[in-house]
Design a protein around this motif. Structure first.
Motif, mmCIF file in Angstrom:
data_model
loop_
_atom_site.group_PDB
_atom_site.id
_atom_site.type_symbol
_atom_site.label_atom_id
_atom_site.label_comp_id
_atom_site.label_asym_id
_atom_site.label_seq_id
_atom_site.Cartn_x
_atom_site.Cartn_y
_atom_site.Cartn_z
ATOM 1 N N LEU A 125 -14.078 4.604 23.408
ATOM 2 C CA LEU A 125 -12.530 4.729 23.403
ATOM 3 C C LEU A 125 -12.141 3.443 24.062
ATOM 4 O O LEU A 125 -12.569 3.077 25.007
ATOM 5 C CB LEU A 125 -12.021 5.939 24.231
ATOM 6 N N TRP B 133 3.023 -2.231 24.419
ATOM 7 C CA TRP B 133 3.031 -0.945 24.004
ATOM 8 C C TRP B 133 1.487 -0.676 24.301
ATOM 9 O O TRP B 133 0.684 -1.388 24.420
ATOM 10 C CB TRP B 133 3.268 -0.719 22.471
ATOM 11 N N ILE B 134 0.912 0.763 23.878
ATOM 12 C CA ILE B 134 -0.361 1.138 24.193
ATOM 13 C C ILE B 134 -1.075 1.450 22.859
ATOM 14 O O ILE B 134 -0.425 2.264 22.247
ATOM 15 C CB ILE B 134 -0.480 2.251 25.220
ATOM 16 N N THR B 135 -2.147 0.891 22.702
ATOM 17 C CA THR B 135 -3.006 1.193 21.594
ATOM 18 C C THR B 135 -4.526 1.957 22.098
ATOM 19 O O THR B 135 -4.907 1.313 22.888
ATOM 20 C CB THR B 135 -3.204 0.117 20.615
ATOM 21 N N GLU B 136 -4.806 2.758 21.214
ATOM 22 C CA GLU B 136 -5.914 3.452 21.659
ATOM 23 C C GLU B 136 -7.010 3.497 20.393
ATOM 24 O O GLU B 136 -6.281 3.832 19.528
ATOM 25 C CB GLU B 136 -5.941 4.873 21.952
ATOM 26 N N THR C 41 -9.928 -3.423 30.074
ATOM 27 C CA THR C 41 -9.879 -2.003 29.201
ATOM 28 C C THR C 41 -10.637 -1.001 30.084
ATOM 29 O O THR C 41 -10.425 0.167 29.916
ATOM 30 C CB THR C 41 -10.200 -2.042 27.848
ATOM 31 N N ARG C 42 -11.663 -1.315 31.067
ATOM 32 C CA ARG C 42 -12.284 -0.393 31.720
ATOM 33 C C ARG C 42 -11.363 0.173 32.807
ATOM 34 O O ARG C 42 -11.591 1.341 33.120
ATOM 35 C CB ARG C 42 -13.519 -1.126 32.596
ATOM 36 N N ARG C 43 -10.487 -0.424 33.231
ATOM 37 C CA ARG C 43 -9.726 0.067 34.457
ATOM 38 C C ARG C 43 -8.522 0.742 33.747
ATOM 39 O O ARG C 43 -7.876 1.713 34.354
ATOM 40 C CB ARG C 43 -9.223 -1.051 35.371
ATOM 41 N N CYS C 44 -7.866 0.400 32.479
ATOM 42 C CA CYS C 44 -6.737 0.950 31.922
ATOM 43 C C CYS C 44 -6.900 2.227 31.923
ATOM 44 O O CYS C 44 -7.773 2.684 30.899
ATOM 45 C CB CYS C 44 -6.394 -0.091 30.620
ATOM 46 N N VAL C 45 -5.659 2.999 31.823
ATOM 47 C CA VAL C 45 -5.893 4.446 31.606
ATOM 48 C C VAL C 45 -4.855 4.952 30.586
ATOM 49 O O VAL C 45 -4.571 5.948 30.359
ATOM 50 C CB VAL C 45 -5.439 5.321 32.752
ATOM 51 N N GLY C 46 -4.245 3.591 30.262
ATOM 52 C CA GLY C 46 -2.996 4.017 29.124
ATOM 53 C C GLY C 46 -1.900 4.801 29.561
ATOM 54 O O GLY C 46 -1.108 5.540 28.906
ATOM 55 N N CYS C 47 -1.442 4.552 30.803
ATOM 56 C CA CYS C 47 -0.310 5.306 31.403
ATOM 57 C C CYS C 47 0.992 4.853 30.683
ATOM 58 O O CYS C 47 1.996 5.533 30.996
ATOM 59 C CB CYS C 47 -0.342 5.132 32.873
ATOM 60 N N GLN C 48 1.112 3.673 30.253
ATOM 61 C CA GLN C 48 2.212 3.179 29.875
ATOM 62 C C GLN C 48 3.414 2.679 30.801
ATOM 63 O O GLN C 48 4.471 2.363 30.510
ATOM 64 C CB GLN C 48 3.100 4.353 28.854
ATOM 65 N N ILE D 181 -8.527 1.358 25.156
ATOM 66 C CA ILE D 181 -7.182 1.797 25.715
ATOM 67 C C ILE D 181 -6.648 0.284 25.855
ATOM 68 O O ILE D 181 -7.205 -0.411 26.665
ATOM 69 C CB ILE D 181 -6.982 2.761 26.742
#
Lengths: 733, 179
Positions: free
Chosen positions: B51, B37-40, B10-17, B53
């Motif tokens: 935060l 899917w992405i959850t924040e 989750t440190r690297r993920c930017v939630g770009c989908q 993601i």
């Protein structure tokens, strides 16, 4: 028709990233397959490069039984390294978009009514050529202007130059990266370029000022950002909004919007007075350091605190941290930097901060991009334009080194310094890209001819006399891309499927138009592949290999000073200009000085806008795959502000700006991730063009609320973060 | 016996989908549905906000309630890697599995059967990563065999703090989030 369960939709919409689509229409080329079975059938894998944004990542399209199945990154491509961003992966939605333009259209009613008749290509191009001939006869060819964005504009530019106009512009300068490029040119003698020469991959300390990497999905940069985060590089993020990047930062500085220059000046003041800068680097390469240092004296962290809201100890701590990791400290120059009207000077201050840290030319800072030498096609010389460019009379913006879109717009309205009577607009939605829509419409009304060449029926197309439907990047060739990057390479765009209707590639349109204008001599080739093959051969490379692989890579070359790149600066002093005599001579501050930002009416919020990773500008909202990820934008409102106003997430509001402009209704996102004095929208939504059926009326348009702009006095950029809005309740419908 | 798991940083993920679109195209997921899917989740008060993601999907649980409750045997544990799969031909669309899944990972495909993430077993069997893993521009997702102590996923779990979703549900989920 909502295909999602209510339960899932609620859960997803409660998060800020809306993860699932609401569309119920099946995508044309997609066929349902059973859950676990491997795909079967005749499979072709064809390399090309992406056009969902301007980054131009190498892609490989899989075509099964003649239908597009998926698009993946080309592992040979140094830009994407085999991994596309969501837009690239969702590129097949551009091909199958049911709202795309299908046939050439000729206007039958008033401009803007979106009423046309379908005509043949011959009729459309005859009409345009006839009008262009008349404009040239009455006003001279300089009275035609071309607005163009992206590599697809190459051949229309060629035709318009052959026709004889110098007035060719893109919003990417005056509305986007122009101030940055000017600020860096004035300091180092060179632009940052695109893709930016930022060595994020090797930075030990990365500073982002309003740059929201991760939401701003420039593929290589985001990949390198994740690499830097993954290996624990120090991250300092300055933003009024707690962006995705800010959520990963060691230091998040929640700055008061518009005061960034005060912070940068204070950082430099600390680094200079505490002698933490790279003294050897500055002594060897710097010009005018003493005058620069003297001018900084007043900008103490205590002074900056009052302006920025960032406490002095945080300013000192972050300045020291930057100095600790130099020269591998990269203060990112950003990309869309038209914010407050002081943008070129703020960008110059960022350049100067990097100079103090010695990061220019160094690993982990700014590398020297390299390219492949691909000779230009041997065209005949263009006719010499009879008049200078229209956009910047008397060099009123002395440091504008590219053409100003808004300058052409102004000349079109005023007729001075000479009339502009025709616009050709390629792949750029000026009504959403330029500030103050009313001015753009006034300019349009002064035209004898408005031609729009595009894939989708944009707001700009809605006002056109002639609309020419272009094939998507998946259906056409374009010019070669010998990119300026870390390593030299050459990329080819080639069709992977046929255009579904009567769409044509831009090169064909540009060539046909030239022939009708009597400029056939400028197109010695009949098909673009003759042109491409000629250039590739002239470079001593093999076209067949390029077609097969999509990418040809050249031998690595040094990109850092330490590896032999000469430390040279194309500035008047031949050095890094801490003090700029050019600026002084032109009557500007030779060392950046701070001026406070404009403030809005009491009770209003500064309107800020930015990007979402799955959309490009206002061009992707009818792509069903991408709109499935984000169908409309929401307005970010500070939680406390929302509570006081009786608003909660999901409530509908309209935004009204200081001049009375009112937005579409838009859902509130009440969040702890933004300051109380501003609100934030993702750019590009709130479409008014009825042809964009899927996107029409969804979300609010920031562009519609940007009635005011401040022009950068150095280079004519239009700062847009100078508008203020209030929230009004809206019907839920 | 292999045991496939996914480890997501989750440190690297930017939630770009990108993972969402890649799954949709790879697996021909019908329009309007998604298997991932992405959850924040945000906590705290501005400006001190945490935060997280997450890219989420079927957890391919070691103790899968969807398999236990399936009346026809359509939902089953695949011999390879212990991946939880659905055989569309056996599924009667009764939705018992949808109700039993604490992660809301399943939906009824327009053709009438329960559908969800397969860990792209058709790719894994060809030696490829699942589509979501292979496309991710941030390299935040890792797929592999938890039974192999030398696998990338095993080493990540051995060295990085992590959590799973709803461990209290007792399903023993196999998607791990590095924090």
């Amino acid at each position: 028709m909502n295909a999602l369960s209510r339960r899932r939709f609620l859960r997803i919409s409660a998060s800020s990233v809306i993860a699932a689509g609401l569309g119920s229409r099946a995508l044309g080329p997609l066929r349902a397959a059973s859950a676990t079975r491997a795909p079967s059938g005749d499979l072709q894998r064809i390399p090309t490069f992406c056009d969902l944004c301007f980054w131009k990542c190498g892609a490989v399209a899989s075509v099964r039984d003649g239908q597009l199945w998926k698009i993946e990154g080309n592992p040979l491509d140094p830009l994407c390294r085999g991994r596309l961003c969501p837009r690239g992966t969702g590129g097949i939605g551009a091909h199958s978009d049911p709202d795309r333009l299908r046939a050439p259209l000729l206007r039958t009613h008033e401009r803007g009514e979106e009423k046309w008749k379908e005509v043949t290509w011959e009729e459309a191009i005859d009409y345009i050529a006839e009008k262009m001939k008349r404009i040239a006869a009455s006003h001279g060819p300089e009275a035609m202007a071309l607005f163009s964005h992206g590599i697809g504009g190459t051949f229309l530019k060629h035709t318009l130059k052959a026709y004889g106009t110098p007035n060719i512009a893109a919003p990417s300068f005056a509305q986007c990266r122009g101030p940055r490029d000017v600020g860096f040119r004035l300091t180092f003698g060179e632009d940052v370029g695109s893709p930016e020469r930022t060595d994020i991959a090797h930075a030990e300390c990365l500073v982002l000022i309003g740059s929201h990497l991760g939401e701003n999905m420039h593929n290589t940069q985001v990949q390198e950002f994740a690499t830097a985060v993954g290996r624990g590089a120090r991250l300092i993020v300055v933003d009024p909004r707690l962006s995705v990047a800010a959520s990963k930062a060691h230091h998040y500085l929640p700055i008061k919007p518009g005061t960034d220059l005060a912070l940068i000046l204070a950082w430099m003041q600390v680094i200079v007075t505490e002698k933490r800068y790279d003294i050897d680097y500055v002594t060897r390469h710097g010009f005018g350091f003493d005058a620069f240092a003297a001018a900084l004296a007043e900008y103490t962290p205590e002074w900056a605190y009052v302006e920025t809201g960032i406490d002095p100890e945080t300013i000192r701590a972050t300045a020291r941290e930057m100095a600790r990791y130099r020269p591998a400290t990269l203060v990112h120059p950003g990309r869309h930097v038209n914010w407050n009207g002081d943008d070129a000077q703020r960008s110059r201050a960022i350049a100067l901060l990097n100079a103090l840290l010695g990061s220019w030319g160094r690993k982990g800072g700014f590398y020297q991009p390299v390219t492949m030498d691909i000779p230009a096609y041997p065209y005949p010389p263009y006719p010499k334009a009879g008049k200078p460019k229209v956009d910047n009379p008397d060099h009123r913006y002395p440091f504008a080194h590219e053409t100003l879109t808004t300058g052409i717009r102004e000349a079109t309205i005023s007729g001075a310094p000479y009339p502009i009577k025709g616009w050709m607009v390629y792949a750029t939605n000026l009504l959403q890209a330029l500030p103050n829509e009313a001015e753009t419409l006034r300019a349009i009304q002064a035209l004898d001819l408005l031609v729009v060449v595009d894939v989708v029926p944009s707001e700009m197309a809605a006002w056109a006399d002639v609309v020419l439907p272009e094939s998507t990047y998946l259906e056409r060739h374009d010019d070669l891309n010998p990119e300026y990057f870390r390593e030299p390479f050459l990329a080819l765009r080639q069709p992977v499927v046929e255009a579904p209707h009567d769409q044509k590639p831009n090169w064909w349109i540009a060539r046909e138009l030239a022939v009708k204008l009597g400029l056939g001599a400028f197109y010695p080739w009949k098909h673009i592949e003759e042109y491409l093959e000629h250039r590739v051969k002239a470079a001593g490379l093999d076209y067949a290999t390029l077609k097969r692989d999509g990418i040809l890579r050249g031998p690595p070359q040094p990109i850092y000073w330490a590896d032999g790149v000469p430390a040279e600066f194309d500035t008047p002093s031949g050095k890094i200009e801490f003090y700029s005599s050019q600026l002084a001579k032109a009557g500007f501050d030779p060392v950046p000085r701070y001026t406070p930002p404009v403030s809005g009416p009491p009770g209003s919020f500064r309107l800020l806008f930015g990007r979402a990773p799955m959309h490009s500008f206002s061009r992707t909202h009818t792509n069903r795959l991408l709109s499935g990820l984000m169908d409309e934008n929401v307005v970010w409102v500070n939680q406390m502000v929302a509570t006081r106003a009786g608003l909660k997430s999901g409530d509908w509001v309209r935004l009204r700006n200081q001049d009375g402009a009112l937005s579409n209704r838009i859902a509130v996102k009440a969040t702890e991730r933004i300051r109380p004095d501003c609100v934030y929208l993702v750019h590009g939504f709130g479409h008014k063009a009825r042809g964009l059926r899927h996107a029409f009326g969804k979300g609010a348009s920031d562009a519609g609320l940007i009635t005011r702009y401040r022009t950068d006095p150095l280079m004519g950029g239009t700062a847009m973060n100078v508008n203020f809005v209030t929230l009004e309740p809206a019907e839920a419908v | 016996m292999s045991r496939y798991i996914m480890v997501i940083d989750t440190r690297r993920c930017v939630g770009c989908q990108d993972c969402v679109v890649a799954c949709q195209t790879e697996n021909n997921v019908p329009s309007g549905y998604c298997r991932d899917w992405i959850t924040e989740t945000a906590s705290g008060e501005y400006p001190t906000v945490r935060l997280e993601i997450r890219s989420e999907r079927c957890n391919h649980c070691d103790n899968p309630p969807c398999v236990h409750c399936c009346p026809t045997g359509a939902s089953h544990v695949h011999e390879r890697g212990g991946v939880v799969l659905v055989t569309p031909e056996k599924c009667i669309g009764c939705k018992a599995c949808l109700a039993s899944c604490p992660y809301d990972a399943r939906f009824i495909h327009p053709k009438g059967y329960a559908d969800k993430c397969t860990f792209c077993i058709h790719r894994v069997e060809r030696g490829l990563d699942p589509a979501c893993v292979s496309v991710c521009p941030t390299h935040c997702m890792h797929f592999g065999d938890a039974e192999d102590p030398l696998s990338g996923v095993s080493r990540l779990l051995a060295t990085r703090p992590h959590h799973t979703l709803l461990p209290e549900a007792g399903t023993k989920p196999r998607i791990y989030y590095l924090t």
